[in-house]
Design a protein around this motif. Sequence first.
Motif, PDB file in Angstrom:
ATOM      1  N   VAL A 172       0.861  -1.183   0.000  1.00 25.54           N
ATOM      2  CA  VAL A 172       0.000   0.000   0.000  1.00 25.54           C
ATOM      3  C   VAL A 172       0.898   1.233   0.000  1.00 25.54           C
ATOM      4  O   VAL A 172       1.783   1.376   0.852  1.00 25.54           O
ATOM      5  N   ARG A 173       0.666   2.121  -0.972  1.00 28.66           N
ATOM      6  CA  ARG A 173       1.588   3.230  -1.211  1.00 28.66           C
ATOM      7  C   ARG A 173       1.781   4.126   0.024  1.00 28.66           C
ATOM      8  O   ARG A 173       2.899   4.484   0.376  1.00 28.66           O
ATOM      9  N   ILE A 174       0.691   4.489   0.663  1.00 31.64           N
ATOM     10  CA  ILE A 174       0.825   5.415   1.802  1.00 31.64           C
ATOM     11  C   ILE A 174       1.593   4.759   2.955  1.00 31.64           C
ATOM     12  O   ILE A 174       2.319   5.417   3.686  1.00 31.64           O
ATOM     13  N   ASP A 175       1.443   3.432   3.097  1.00 28.36           N
ATOM     14  CA  ASP A 175       2.213   2.720   4.135  1.00 28.36           C
ATOM     15  C   ASP A 175       3.705   2.759   3.807  1.00 28.36           C
ATOM     16  O   ASP A 175       4.555   2.931   4.692  1.00 28.36           O
ATOM     17  N   LYS A 176       3.984   2.590   2.515  1.00 26.16           N
ATOM     18  CA  LYS A 176       5.389   2.614   2.099  1.00 26.16           C
ATOM     19  C   LYS A 176       5.993   3.998   2.361  1.00 26.16           C
ATOM     20  O   LYS A 176       7.105   4.120   2.887  1.00 26.16           O
ATOM     21  N   ARG A 204      -2.577  18.865  -8.005  1.00 25.34           N
ATOM     22  CA  ARG A 204      -1.899  17.705  -7.397  1.00 25.34           C
ATOM     23  C   ARG A 204      -1.644  17.937  -5.909  1.00 25.34           C
ATOM     24  O   ARG A 204      -1.039  18.920  -5.529  1.00 25.34           O
ATOM     25  N   LEU A 205      -2.060  17.011  -5.128  1.00 27.42           N
ATOM     26  CA  LEU A 205      -1.988  17.201  -3.674  1.00 27.42           C
ATOM     27  C   LEU A 205      -1.068  16.205  -2.968  1.00 27.42           C
ATOM     28  O   LEU A 205      -0.862  16.318  -1.759  1.00 27.42           O
ATOM     29  N   ASN A 206      -0.545  15.227  -3.694  1.00 22.53           N
ATOM     30  CA  ASN A 206       0.282  14.213  -3.029  1.00 22.53           C
ATOM     31  C   ASN A 206       1.512  14.816  -2.347  1.00 22.53           C
ATOM     32  O   ASN A 206       1.868  14.417  -1.233  1.00 22.53           O
ATOM     33  N   ILE A 207       2.145  15.760  -3.026  1.00 26.17           N
ATOM     34  CA  ILE A 207       3.364  16.361  -2.457  1.00 26.17           C
ATOM     35  C   ILE A 207       3.018  17.056  -1.136  1.00 26.17           C
ATOM     36  O   ILE A 207       3.723  16.895  -0.129  1.00 26.17           O
ATOM     37  N   ALA A 208       1.914  17.826  -1.163  1.00 24.01           N
ATOM     38  CA  ALA A 208       1.508  18.552   0.044  1.00 24.01           C
ATOM     39  C   ALA A 208       1.146  17.589   1.174  1.00 24.01           C
ATOM     40  O   ALA A 208       1.501  17.799   2.338  1.00 24.01           O
ATOM     41  N   LEU A 209       0.467  16.518   0.811  1.00 24.62           N
ATOM     42  CA  LEU A 209       0.106  15.508   1.814  1.00 24.62           C
ATOM     43  C   LEU A 209       1.366  14.936   2.472  1.00 24.62           C
ATOM     44  O   LEU A 209       1.447  14.795   3.699  1.00 24.62           O
TER      45      LEU A 209
END
Lengths: 77, 208
Positions: free
Chosen positions: B49-53, B81-86
């Motif tokens: 799971v990406r977020i776990d990684k 795009r929000l992944n970087i901010a997250l």
Amino acid sequence: MDRKKSMKKLINSAMERLHIIKHQQGWVLWKGGDLVVPDIYTSKESAIVHARTHGPSDELIIHRQDGTIERIERANQ
Amino acid sequence: MSDLFTKNVFINCPFDEKYRVLLKPLLFTIKYCSLNPRIASERMDSSEVRIDKIQAIIEACKYSIHDLSRIKATEKGEFYRLNIALEIGLDMGCKLYNPDPKYKTKQSLILEGEKFSYQKALSDLSGSDVRCHHDDPEQLVEEVRAWLASFVEWDLPGPNTIWYEYNAFNMDLFTEFTANGFKKDQIEQLNMPEYLRYLNQWIDLKRV
């Protein structure tokens, strides 16, 4: 030949290659860890002309602005 | 504090094609300066799971580099795009809230491609020292090297040396993979684990 041997061979043959590399607002000639001349050429073309007349190198490596390979000119071609 | 933790650098950046021209010299600079880049794409396991990684990588790294240069939508209808901010939030949260004292020592570098653009998207970062690379790989090398030099306890090569060596590395990568049956565009799009493996081996051999 295994990867490490071929890699080491490539690293050790750095003196046989002349690179044309983007630097700041221009292009430089670089070989085996040093600038060949201190000049920064304003265009890639003028750097290539100078490189061809500079002297023998087995390979002339012309880089793109991002550092990747645009093309390679070999002495025997 | 483990030696690995103090040498690991988390890379929080876009993974699109356009960013590869910045990502590759970024990885090279970190490794060339004797640190260890860690990135979500460093291994390809679809069951993970990406977020776990990402969380595990953040916890394994004392240092982080966050690049905000692609947070802006480039065309009408494109999602912001929000992944970087997250992931900046996760990293800052780890430093602020994790009870393990080693996380209080975390340090980060925030990069942008256009000066002060971050203030429009992430105004809470106003007052932070955000560095701009102007989407120029050579400038990025200089900014990252300067940041690394602010905390490492060993001498670093100069920015020009790193940039020239990165160019030389590309030649060896090209030669090696061409000889092994790769086409030029396949070399430029090598997957990250393979690219990192070659990069690590090359720099280790350079030091021998």
